[in-house]
Write a protein that holds these residues in place. Structure first.
Motif, PDB file in Angstrom:
ATOM      1  N   VAL A  22       0.628  -1.255   0.072  1.00 53.39           N
ATOM      2  CA  VAL A  22       0.028   0.139  -0.027  1.00 53.39           C
ATOM      3  C   VAL A  22       0.970   1.222  -0.070  1.00 53.39           C
ATOM      4  CG1 VAL A  22      -1.727   1.479   1.365  1.00 53.39           C
ATOM      5  CG2 VAL A  22      -1.821  -1.343   1.142  1.00 53.39           C
ATOM      6  N   LEU A  23       0.568   2.069  -0.834  1.00 55.55           N
ATOM      7  CA  LEU A  23       1.264   3.557  -1.109  1.00 55.55           C
ATOM      8  C   LEU A  23       0.098   4.561  -0.499  1.00 55.55           C
ATOM      9  CD1 LEU A  23       2.850   3.260  -4.538  1.00 55.55           C
ATOM     10  CD2 LEU A  23       3.762   2.404  -2.511  1.00 55.55           C
ATOM     11  N   GLN A  24       0.475   5.232   0.380  1.00 57.89           N
ATOM     12  CA  GLN A  24      -0.311   6.409   0.848  1.00 57.89           C
ATOM     13  C   GLN A  24       0.049   7.463   1.550  1.00 57.89           C
ATOM     14  OE1 GLN A  24      -2.829   4.046   3.749  1.00 57.89           O
ATOM     15  NE2 GLN A  24      -1.736   4.850   5.552  1.00 57.89           N
ATOM     16  N   GLY A  25      -0.527   8.429   1.528  1.00 52.10           N
ATOM     17  CA  GLY A  25      -0.209   9.765   2.241  1.00 52.10           C
ATOM     18  C   GLY A  25      -0.924  10.800   1.908  1.00 52.10           C
ATOM     19  N   LYS A  26      -0.252  12.132   1.798  1.00 56.46           N
ATOM     20  CA  LYS A  26      -1.269  13.139   1.966  1.00 56.46           C
ATOM     21  C   LYS A  26      -0.818  14.291   0.692  1.00 56.46           C
ATOM     22  CE  LYS A  26      -2.684  14.082   6.757  1.00 56.46           C
ATOM     23  NZ  LYS A  26      -4.071  13.898   6.586  1.00 56.46           N
ATOM     24  N   PRO A  89       5.869  -5.907   0.610  1.00 60.53           N
ATOM     25  CA  PRO A  89       4.609  -5.626   1.290  1.00 60.53           C
ATOM     26  C   PRO A  89       4.454  -4.802   2.346  1.00 60.53           C
ATOM     27  CG  PRO A  89       4.898  -7.935   0.584  1.00 60.53           C
ATOM     28  CD  PRO A  89       6.291  -7.189   0.607  1.00 60.53           C
ATOM     29  N   GLY A  90       3.381  -4.123   2.829  1.00 59.12           N
ATOM     30  CA  GLY A  90       3.473  -3.253   3.862  1.00 59.12           C
ATOM     31  C   GLY A  90       2.891  -1.844   3.367  1.00 59.12           C
ATOM     32  N   VAL A  91       2.722  -0.833   4.403  1.00 57.91           N
ATOM     33  CA  VAL A  91       2.274   0.424   4.056  1.00 57.91           C
ATOM     34  C   VAL A  91       3.520   1.353   4.029  1.00 57.91           C
ATOM     35  CG1 VAL A  91       0.912   2.492   4.961  1.00 57.91           C
ATOM     36  CG2 VAL A  91       0.010  -0.050   5.540  1.00 57.91           C
ATOM     37  N   HIS A  92       3.587   2.022   2.907  1.00 53.83           N
ATOM     38  CA  HIS A  92       4.508   3.042   2.501  1.00 53.83           C
ATOM     39  C   HIS A  92       4.240   4.404   2.311  1.00 53.83           C
ATOM     40  CE1 HIS A  92       7.290  -0.406   1.378  1.00 53.83           C
ATOM     41  NE2 HIS A  92       6.005  -1.105   1.097  1.00 53.83           N
ATOM     42  N   ALA A  93       4.481   5.285   3.178  1.00 52.17           N
ATOM     43  CA  ALA A  93       3.940   6.609   3.210  1.00 52.17           C
ATOM     44  C   ALA A  93       4.863   7.668   2.297  1.00 52.17           C
ATOM     45  CB  ALA A  93       4.181   7.182   4.853  1.00 52.17           C
ATOM     46  N   VAL A  94       4.072   8.516   1.765  1.00 52.33           N
ATOM     47  CA  VAL A  94       4.632   9.505   0.791  1.00 52.33           C
ATOM     48  C   VAL A  94       3.779  10.911   0.944  1.00 52.33           C
ATOM     49  CG1 VAL A  94       3.432   8.386  -1.097  1.00 52.33           C
ATOM     50  CG2 VAL A  94       5.506   9.822  -1.523  1.00 52.33           C
ATOM     51  N   GLU A  95       4.427  12.381   0.854  1.00 53.69           N
ATOM     52  CA  GLU A  95       3.667  13.510   0.741  1.00 53.69           C
ATOM     53  C   GLU A  95       3.976  14.026  -0.459  1.00 53.69           C
ATOM     54  OE1 GLU A  95       3.568  15.651   4.606  1.00 53.69           O
ATOM     55  OE2 GLU A  95       4.788  16.900   3.442  1.00 53.69           O
TER      56      GLU A  95
END
Lengths: 99, 281
Positions: A22-26, A89-95
């Motif tokens: 998962v790639l997620q962020g703001k 795999p896992g959650v990767h954060a990006v802004e």
């Protein structure tokens, strides 16, 4: 399972299985969240992969695969992009900052 | 086929919001965007709750479509301008659906909601009510809709255009990357299909590429203009976008959309499936 291909509501939390990447962020501008931005996931060759609209809190999320990705945001106030490397795999954060 | 007959710009649309005989309709699967602000005067069409049969997997029938359009205040002779989110996928699906039931004059707003918003054009939250009509639909035009058996028969004979992302085509992913990947069906693609992701046909702002660019993209992918064509994706909305590009913009005559798409094909017992990029074949 989703019976459609439309983008779901962004933000909140999701349960991520051990196999998902998962790639997620703001999306932000001057430190403030930008809602309603069109966030595009591009693969390592710059090819379009998926698009969502950021939530009022600026959140976005993609279910991708391990690899190198670019996330690019379009908004009437400006555009911006950021690179993210998901090694597994896992959650990767990006802004993403738009200007 | 002239582009002007099937596609209107955001600028033209803003100038024609009040034009009699022109009806704007926002189509989406998730209608919260409409509720949060829509093109002034546009009616809302809910892709899921209004265009799909609530029980079996199929469309609302002819009578159901007549009732729906009558209640929306759309007449047979209105020019209907469709737009929506998700790069107009559901609007393109609705365009194909309106054609399926024989609506004469329907067009897409080029770029849909995204282009409209990026341009900073007006949206409002006014409730839109139009006087009810007595809409009459035609029998479905099955020259533009493909079913599973003809898709299996088309392997190696017609252009099969798989418009999903390369990772869905190869079998690496089962759904677009903005969705969870838990699915029942098998991964891969229909043998002999070429992979031209729908997004190749669109610019970053959601507008369609020029006809010259489109011709080059499909030719490069191995699309044979002398063959009949079936486009598919996962559930048939992204392929409506490509169906629109191939038939309505480029003017290819025998192009069908397979709305069963991968969620049907990938669940069929005994049909052939190919994995990988398909280019080595």
């Amino acid at each position: 399972m989703s019976d459609s291909c439309g983008a779901p509501v962004q933000g909140g939390t999701v349960e991520v299985s051990t196999t998902e990447t998962v790639l997620q962020g703001k999306v932000v501008s001057g430190g403030a969240p930008v809602g309603g931005a069109y966030v595009r996931l591009l693969d390592s060759t710059g090819e379009f992969t998926a698009e969502v609209v950021s939530s009022p809190e600026g959140d976005f999320r993609f279910f991708a695969a391990p690899g190198s990705w670019t996330v690019r945001a379009l908004h009437r106030t400006g555009n911006g992009q950021a690179d993210v490397s998901a090694e597994g795999p896992g959650v990767h954060a990006v802004e993403i900052a738009v200007a | 086929m002239s582009r002007e007959n099937v596609l209107v710009s955001a600028a033209w649309s803003e100038e024609n919001l009040q034009t009699p005989g022109v009806v704007f309709a926002e189509v989406d699967e998730d209608t919260t965007a409409y509720d949060g602000g829509h093109i002034p005067g546009a009616v809302k069409i809910d892709w899921k709750n209004e265009l799909q049969d609530p029980i079996r997997r199929d469309f609302v029938d002819r009578e159901g479509f007549e009732k729906l359009l009558s209640a929306k205040g759309i007449s047979n002779d209105d020019t209907v301008i469709l737009y929506g989110g998700n790069n107009n996928w559901f609007a393109a699906y609705a365009y194909w659906y309106f054609k399926l039931y024989g609506h004469n004059d329907v067009k897409l707003l080029d770029g849909g909601r995204k282009k409209w918003e990026l341009d900073g054009r007006p949206l409002d939250k006014e409730e839109v009510t139009r006087e009810a009509t007595s809409y009459k639909a035609q029998e479905q035009d099955l020259t533009i809709r493909a079913f599973r058996d003809e898709v299996v028969d088309a392997i190696g004979k017609k252009n099969l255009v798989d418009v999903r992302s390369p990772d869905e085509f190869s079998g690496k992913l089962l759904a677009p990357a903005h969705l969870p990947q838990e699915q029942a069906q098998r991964a891969g693609h229909i043998p002999s299909a070429v992979n031209v992701p729908w997004s190749k046909a669109a610019n970053e702002d959601g507008t369609f590429k020029s006809n010259d660019e489109l011709r080059e993209i499909y030719a490069e992918a191995g699309f044979d203009g002398s063959r009949k064509t079936i486009a598919y994706c996962r559930i048939g909305e992204r392929s409506s976008h490509t169906w629109f590009a191939l038939r309505e913009l480029l003017g290819h005559e025998d192009v069908k959309n397979y709305d069963g798409s991968w969620t049907e094909y990938g669940s069929l017992v005994g049909v052939p499936i190919e994995l990988g990029s398909g280019k080595e074949a």
